[in-house]
Design an enzyme around this catalytic site. Structure first.
Site, short mmCIF file in Angstrom:
data_model
loop_
_atom_site.label_atom_id
_atom_site.label_comp_id
_atom_site.label_asym_id
_atom_site.label_seq_id
_atom_site.Cartn_x
_atom_site.Cartn_y
_atom_site.Cartn_z
N MET A 81 0.82 -1.21 0.00
CA MET A 81 0.00 0.00 0.00
C MET A 81 0.87 1.27 0.00
O MET A 81 2.07 1.21 0.20
CB MET A 81 -0.92 0.00 1.21
N HIS A 82 0.21 2.41 -0.24
CA HIS A 82 0.74 3.76 -0.03
C HIS A 82 1.78 4.23 -1.06
O HIS A 82 2.06 5.42 -1.12
CB HIS A 82 1.39 3.89 1.35
N ASP A 241 -2.90 -4.77 0.50
CA ASP A 241 -2.50 -6.07 1.04
C ASP A 241 -3.14 -6.41 2.38
O ASP A 241 -3.47 -7.57 2.64
CB ASP A 241 -0.97 -6.20 1.11
#
Length: 508
Positions: A81-82, A241
């Site tokens: 992520m991110h 995830d």
């Protein structure tokens, strides 16, 4: 028979699963790759590595399974992520992607908080505070530090959504991963026009947002050729995830929480309504379950602390076979009383996120005396990790989020001793699943839902995920841990100043 692919684009590698509609795993493959650290605290990765790994692993599972290409009906995507993938108008990646653990954006986090009108106002707007790992600060960092690259910018994508672009040609994300950008109105499940305006960012930079089981397109002819599939193969939204892993563990209804002990530790709880921690200690994100949410606490060093202890300390001691040092270390720990006879370990070896959000937090043993042994120290490391997870559980329960069942996953689920410790520290039953395959399995199920094999992700999980066993808490151990936990929790506040001074010294 219909088959479904789940592809998880991780930080160190990509994992691909091929499953039947009944959840049976037919084939799996992984491909590893590196990431770059051009400066201390910076982490970057070439998105081409993800695409090459996707092509490689899909071809491997198709070859080993001998499933016909036309029988693969849909693909689900998960990933780290991110991260930020910067793409120009021609569809070219402008520079290496900035990853979730990149720490260069402290100034941009302050800029976002100020522009929003303060930390409390920001949390009300997007349900979360500004953290260096999130995507929004990375976009501002590009604008503040690489103006030529920012001027080329047409779209910003999350890692899994860059793979979607390569598969379908479309710019699309989904709500669970988009929640970690800091630009999503988590309650309304759409981009926050209010925050985008305050940050002077054009909403056209962001992809379209869908629900996690929604079909976002089909394979282009070029992608189908490279993957050995057909252009009829659908691609569904998928999930970040953590949410994908929760789906893979069946955490898709109220009252179910998952605890994951891997390198980091995660407490993940389903919520039917959007709830958030006003202090910003927990993340509140949209769930991969349509119209639902989740709350999540994250410990930066969880199983990684035990790995550090065993690999750096225990392995150098006489009397332990190198190949069996984890087994031997936990056996010594199991022989020690619950509570390690009054020794506590703070597992803040790489700073901490929940509940302290302190990059300067440091680890320590406290309460040592001449009666303590190596086994005591190993057990206290494991207990400290589990206490850190309880920090998140306590916050979740203080917000009146119901927790009726805890499902263990990651390395902490495989060790019966550690499962018992979790039951005792949390004071609740711990369940273990028959099969645990994590995010790739979760998004393969989302693909099946998107293709119509199931009416909902809840029904898909009910049909395919089974509990193997339960571990009940021991009353005596629970009593010991309930006495020690308040002491453990107070230690951070007592040592915070010294931790910061030591961190400054360590950083030179």
């Amino acid at each position: 028979m219909s088959h479904y692919l789940g592809i998880d684009i991780g930080t160190s590698g990509t994992k691909t699963l091929l499953i039947q509609a009944d959840g049976k795993i037919v084939a799996e493959a992984t491909a590893e790759y590196p990431f770059a650290q051009p400066r201390p605290g910076w982490t970057e990765q070439d998105p081409e590595l993800w695409w090459n790994a996707t092509v490689k692993t899909v071809n491997e599972v198709m070859a080993s399974s001998k499933v016909k290409p036309a029988d693969v009906k849909a693909i689900g995507l998960s990933g780290q992520m991110h991260g930020s993938v910067f793409v120009d108008k021609q569809g070219n990646v402008i520079r290496p992607a900035l990853l979730w653990n990149d720490q260069r954006t402290a100034a941009e986090c302050d800029e976002i908080t100020s522009a929003a009108g303060g930390r409390k106002a920001l949390i009300k707007m997007v349900a979360n505070p500004a953290l260096t790992g999130f995507q929004a600060p990375k976009i501002l960092w590009l604008r503040n530090n690489e103006k030529k690259n920012f001027d080329k910018l047409a779209k910003v994508l999350l890692p899994k959504d860059e793979i979607r672009r390569r598969l379908t040609g479309d710019f699309v994300t989904e709500v669970s991963d988009a929640s970690g950008t800091l630009l999503l109105d988590v309650v309304k499940r759409g981009w926050s026009k209010k925050l985008l305006t305050k940050l002077d960012l054009d909403s056209d930079l962001l992809p379209r947002v869908v629900e996690s089981d929604e079909v976002t397109g089909t394979l282009t002819s070029e992608a189908a050729k490279q993957l050995g599939l057909t252009t009829d193969c659908k691609v569904v939204g998928g999930a970040g995830d953590c949410a994908a892993g929760a789906v893979g563990n069946g955490v898709v209804k109220q009252g179910v929480l998952s605890t994951s002990i891997g390198t980091s530790g995660v407490m993940f709880v389903h919520s039917d309504q959007p709830q958030y921690d006003a202090a910003g200690r927990l993340h509140t994100f949209c769930h991969a379950v349509n119209g639902k949410w989740h709350m999540m606490g994250v410990n930066l060093t969880s199983g990684g602390a035990l790995q550090w202890w065993v690999d750096s300390i225990v392995k150098g001691l006489a009397g332990i076979d190198q190949d069996k040092r984890y087994e031997a270390a936990t056996a010594e720990a199991e022989a020690v009383n619950a509570g390690s006879d009054g020794m506590l370990f703070l597992p803040y070896l790489n700073g901490e996120r929940t509940p302290h959000a302190d990059p300067n937090a440091r680890g320590s043993f406290v309460g040592m005396n001449l009666t303590h042994t190596r086994g005591h120290m190993t057990r206290s490391v494991m207990e400290g990790i589990t206490f850190a997870l309880r920090d998140s559980l306590e916050i979740i329960q203080s917000l009146d989020v119901p927790v009726r069942q805890i499902r263990a996953s990651g390395g902490g689920s495989k060790n019966p001793f550690w499962r018992q410790m979790q039951a005792d520290v949390f004071g609740k039953k711990i369940t273990r699943l028959e099969v645990e395959q994590g995010p790739a399995f979760g998004v393969a199920l989302l693909a099946a839902v998107g293709d119509g094999a199931y009416k909902s992700i809840e029904s898909a999980c009910s049909a395919t995920i089974k509990i193997a066993e339960e571990t009940k808490p021991d009353r005596k151990a629970v009593a010991s841990y309930n006495k020690l936990f308040p002491i453990y929790r107070d230690l951070y506040d007592q040592l915070k100043g010294s931790m910061s001074a030591l961190a400054e010294y360590q950083n030179g």
